[in-house]
Write a protein that holds these residues in place. Structure first.
Motif, PDB file in Angstrom:
ATOM      1  N   ALA A   1       0.850  -1.188   0.000  1.00  0.00           N
ATOM      2  CA  ALA A   1       0.000   0.000   0.000  1.00  0.00           C
ATOM      3  C   ALA A   1       0.888   1.242   0.000  1.00  0.00           C
ATOM      4  O   ALA A   1       2.014   1.202   0.519  1.00  0.00           O
ATOM      5  CB  ALA A   1      -0.897  -0.010   1.239  1.00  0.00           C
TER       6      ALA A   1
ATOM      7  N   ASP B   1      -9.634  -8.095   8.920  1.00  0.00           N
ATOM      8  CA  ASP B   1      -9.075  -7.538   7.684  1.00  0.00           C
ATOM      9  C   ASP B   1      -7.572  -7.289   7.775  1.00  0.00           C
ATOM     10  O   ASP B   1      -7.000  -6.571   6.943  1.00  0.00           O
ATOM     11  CB  ASP B   1      -9.792  -6.228   7.325  1.00  0.00           C
ATOM     12  CG  ASP B   1     -11.208  -6.475   6.836  1.00  0.00           C
ATOM     13  OD1 ASP B   1     -11.490  -7.591   6.350  1.00  0.00           O
ATOM     14  OD2 ASP B   1     -12.033  -5.551   6.933  1.00  0.00           O
TER      15      ASP B   1
ATOM     16  N   ARG C   1      -3.192  -5.985   4.885  1.00  0.00           N
ATOM     17  CA  ARG C   1      -4.521  -5.430   5.138  1.00  0.00           C
ATOM     18  C   ARG C   1      -5.396  -5.766   3.934  1.00  0.00           C
ATOM     19  O   ARG C   1      -4.956  -5.623   2.793  1.00  0.00           O
ATOM     20  CB  ARG C   1      -4.387  -3.922   5.334  1.00  0.00           C
ATOM     21  CG  ARG C   1      -5.646  -3.115   5.164  1.00  0.00           C
ATOM     22  CD  ARG C   1      -5.395  -1.632   5.389  1.00  0.00           C
ATOM     23  NE  ARG C   1      -4.923  -0.992   4.155  1.00  0.00           N
ATOM     24  CZ  ARG C   1      -4.157   0.080   4.127  1.00  0.00           C
ATOM     25  NH1 ARG C   1      -3.707   0.634   5.235  1.00  0.00           N
ATOM     26  NH2 ARG C   1      -3.799   0.611   2.976  1.00  0.00           N
TER      27      ARG C   1
ATOM     28  N   ASP D   1      -7.851  -4.874   1.317  1.00  0.00           N
ATOM     29  CA  ASP D   1      -8.131  -3.574   0.723  1.00  0.00           C
ATOM     30  C   ASP D   1      -8.858  -3.802  -0.596  1.00  0.00           C
ATOM     31  O   ASP D   1      -8.234  -4.220  -1.577  1.00  0.00           O
ATOM     32  CB  ASP D   1      -6.821  -2.814   0.512  1.00  0.00           C
ATOM     33  CG  ASP D   1      -7.008  -1.367   0.127  1.00  0.00           C
ATOM     34  OD1 ASP D   1      -8.136  -0.953  -0.181  1.00  0.00           O
ATOM     35  OD2 ASP D   1      -6.003  -0.634   0.127  1.00  0.00           O
TER      36      ASP D   1
END
Length: 131
Positions: A32, A82, A112, A114
């Motif tokens: 990310a 998550d 995570r 996403d």
């Protein structure tokens, strides 16, 4: 292994494979933009993916850095909703200054969920004791 663990394992496999073939676009796409990084061989915490990519490019230009191969073993995955924690041992062969070097490390990558995919949001790399 449940469905989430399988999905995280796939994300980790893609990340490690991209790293192992020095595919920087695929490797950095596994993180990310707000991912953070802590490396035992670098004095500062890298606050985001862009900071790590800039360091990587500096290693390439100043040290001739190139990943030749990466092997992952002793893998474990824990999923908490998550968020997932992936730990493993890594053996990496890389070029530095024209010399091939092998490192033995252990790594934690936090993922995570996403938008239906698992992205890495934190990586912590440490030297493997006794290696």
């Amino acid at each position: 292994m449940d469905q989430d663990q399988t999905a995280v394992a796939g994300a980790a496999d893609r990340l490690v494979a991209a790293f192992g073939r020095h595919d920087t676009d695929a490797y950095f796409a596994a993180f990310a933009p707000d991912a953070t990084f802590i490396f035992h061989n670098h004095p500062e915490v890298l606050a985001n993916r862009a900071a790590y990519r800039a360091l990587w490019q500096d290693w390439e230009s100043s040290l001739g850095f190139r990943v030749l191969d990466c092997k992952s073993s002793a893998r474990d995955i824990k999923v908490y909703g998550d968020t997932a924690i992936f730990t493993h041992r890594v053996e990496t062969r890389a070029m530095f200054g024209g010399e091939a070097v092998t490192s033995h490390e252990r790594e934690t990558i936090v993922f995570r969920r996403d938008g239906g995919q698992w992205l890495a949001v934190h990586e912590h790399l440490s030297a493997l004791p006794g290696a």
